[in-house]
Design a protein around this motif. Sequence first.
Motif, PDB file in Angstrom:
ATOM      1  N   VAL A  15      37.464 -23.221  11.181  1.00  0.00           N
ATOM      2  CA  VAL A  15      37.326 -23.294   9.723  1.00  0.00           C
ATOM      3  C   VAL A  15      36.854 -21.961   9.165  1.00  0.00           C
ATOM      4  O   VAL A  15      37.404 -21.451   8.175  1.00  0.00           O
ATOM      5  N   ARG A  16      35.844 -21.392   9.786  1.00  0.00           N
ATOM      6  CA  ARG A  16      35.354 -20.098   9.297  1.00  0.00           C
ATOM      7  C   ARG A  16      36.414 -19.009   9.428  1.00  0.00           C
ATOM      8  O   ARG A  16      36.531 -18.132   8.556  1.00  0.00           O
ATOM      9  N   GLY A  17      37.197 -19.084  10.493  1.00  0.00           N
ATOM     10  CA  GLY A  17      38.273 -18.112  10.658  1.00  0.00           C
ATOM     11  C   GLY A  17      39.327 -18.248   9.576  1.00  0.00           C
ATOM     12  O   GLY A  17      39.845 -17.235   9.059  1.00  0.00           O
ATOM     13  N   GLU A  18      39.661 -19.480   9.215  1.00  0.00           N
ATOM     14  CA  GLU A  18      40.661 -19.689   8.166  1.00  0.00           C
ATOM     15  C   GLU A  18      40.127 -19.278   6.797  1.00  0.00           C
ATOM     16  O   GLU A  18      40.876 -18.748   5.969  1.00  0.00           O
ATOM     17  N   VAL A  33      32.164 -17.034  -0.034  1.00  0.00           N
ATOM     18  CA  VAL A  33      32.544 -18.444   0.068  1.00  0.00           C
ATOM     19  C   VAL A  33      31.504 -19.180   0.910  1.00  0.00           C
ATOM     20  O   VAL A  33      31.202 -18.769   2.025  1.00  0.00           O
ATOM     21  N   ARG A  34      30.992 -20.276   0.358  1.00  0.00           N
ATOM     22  CA  ARG A  34      30.018 -21.084   1.076  1.00  0.00           C
ATOM     23  C   ARG A  34      30.672 -22.371   1.558  1.00  0.00           C
ATOM     24  O   ARG A  34      31.343 -23.058   0.785  1.00  0.00           O
ATOM     25  N   MET A 220      39.277 -29.064   0.066  1.00  0.00           N
ATOM     26  CA  MET A 220      38.728 -29.936   1.096  1.00  0.00           C
ATOM     27  C   MET A 220      39.467 -29.656   2.402  1.00  0.00           C
ATOM     28  O   MET A 220      40.151 -28.636   2.521  1.00  0.00           O
ATOM     29  N   SER A 221      39.332 -30.527   3.379  1.00  0.00           N
ATOM     30  CA  SER A 221      39.841 -30.222   4.723  1.00  0.00           C
ATOM     31  C   SER A 221      41.318 -29.858   4.733  1.00  0.00           C
ATOM     32  O   SER A 221      41.746 -28.989   5.493  1.00  0.00           O
ATOM     33  N   GLN A 222      42.110 -30.505   3.881  1.00  0.00           N
ATOM     34  CA  GLN A 222      43.551 -30.291   3.937  1.00  0.00           C
ATOM     35  C   GLN A 222      44.021 -29.063   3.150  1.00  0.00           C
ATOM     36  O   GLN A 222      45.146 -28.611   3.340  1.00  0.00           O
ATOM     37  N   ASP A 223      43.160 -28.507   2.281  1.00  0.00           N
ATOM     38  CA  ASP A 223      43.665 -27.452   1.395  1.00  0.00           C
ATOM     39  C   ASP A 223      42.645 -26.353   1.097  1.00  0.00           C
ATOM     40  O   ASP A 223      42.811 -25.591   0.154  1.00  0.00           O
ATOM     41  N   TYR A 224      41.588 -26.254   1.915  1.00  0.00           N
ATOM     42  CA  TYR A 224      40.527 -25.299   1.577  1.00  0.00           C
ATOM     43  C   TYR A 224      40.993 -23.849   1.646  1.00  0.00           C
ATOM     44  O   TYR A 224      40.486 -23.001   0.898  1.00  0.00           O
ATOM     45  N   ALA A 225      41.958 -23.538   2.505  1.00  0.00           N
ATOM     46  CA  ALA A 225      42.430 -22.149   2.579  1.00  0.00           C
ATOM     47  C   ALA A 225      43.115 -21.742   1.277  1.00  0.00           C
ATOM     48  O   ALA A 225      42.904 -20.630   0.765  1.00  0.00           O
ATOM     49  N   VAL A 226      43.926 -22.636   0.730  1.00  0.00           N
ATOM     50  CA  VAL A 226      44.578 -22.369  -0.560  1.00  0.00           C
ATOM     51  C   VAL A 226      43.516 -22.212  -1.648  1.00  0.00           C
ATOM     52  O   VAL A 226      43.612 -21.333  -2.517  1.00  0.00           O
TER      53      VAL A 226
END
Length: 243
Positions: A15-18, A33-34, A220-226
């Motif tokens: 997650v942190r890498g993404e 980003v927190r 959230m989990s499915q779209d946090y990178a966006v």
Amino acid sequence: MAAGKAKIEKNLQRVRGEIAGACARAGRDAASVRLVAVTKSADVAEVRSLIELGVTDLGESRAQDFLARAEEIAAWQQRRRTESPAEIRWHMIGHLQRNKVRHVLAEPGLELIHSVDSLRLAEEINARAEAIGKVVNVLMQVNCSNEPQKFGCAVGAAVHLGELLCTLKHIRLAGLMTMAPLSDDPEDARPSFVRLRELFEEMRREGIGGESFRHLSMGMSQDYAVAVEEGATLVRVGTALFS
């Protein structure tokens, strides 16, 4: 290391890498980003492991779960008196009923309420906060996807509501929050995130919230990178950490 903690550490690294990758694509500092770990799907041992791995922003969607989890973690930390306990920052991220406000505000580790979507709720928080002599940081929830089943004020009403919230002396408007439509394709969330960022920028130009107005809680989990690509400063991640 126990297998459970090893799995969570691997998930956290991913997650942190993404998040870092999304920041790089957007030309942002990853430190901006927190990560807020949403613990509703986790058992207490998994939450303890995450805290031991350095994640201290924890969130819950329901007031009852928020209070129970906070009590659970506080009791665990009390039992570890020989160690310096981590300072947990609690986030109330789900819909908050007015009759639960008093209980949520009583949690000493409360960091932020993400889900203020009406003047009536804000006035209740303000009154309860005044009674206990504190100022509460809140985000205004906006329904950027215009889905009738979702909480959040309408986009067109957000600027006016934001102005009204800023007149309340015992709450501090710290930014905006939204929930994107559920979808298997993260790109389906982007229009909602773009709209929230545009609204955020409009409100900042108008001086609403002042220097405190700096957070975008989205993803959230499915779209946090966006979400990070579109400016999120807080991402609310549960399944991707604990599954």
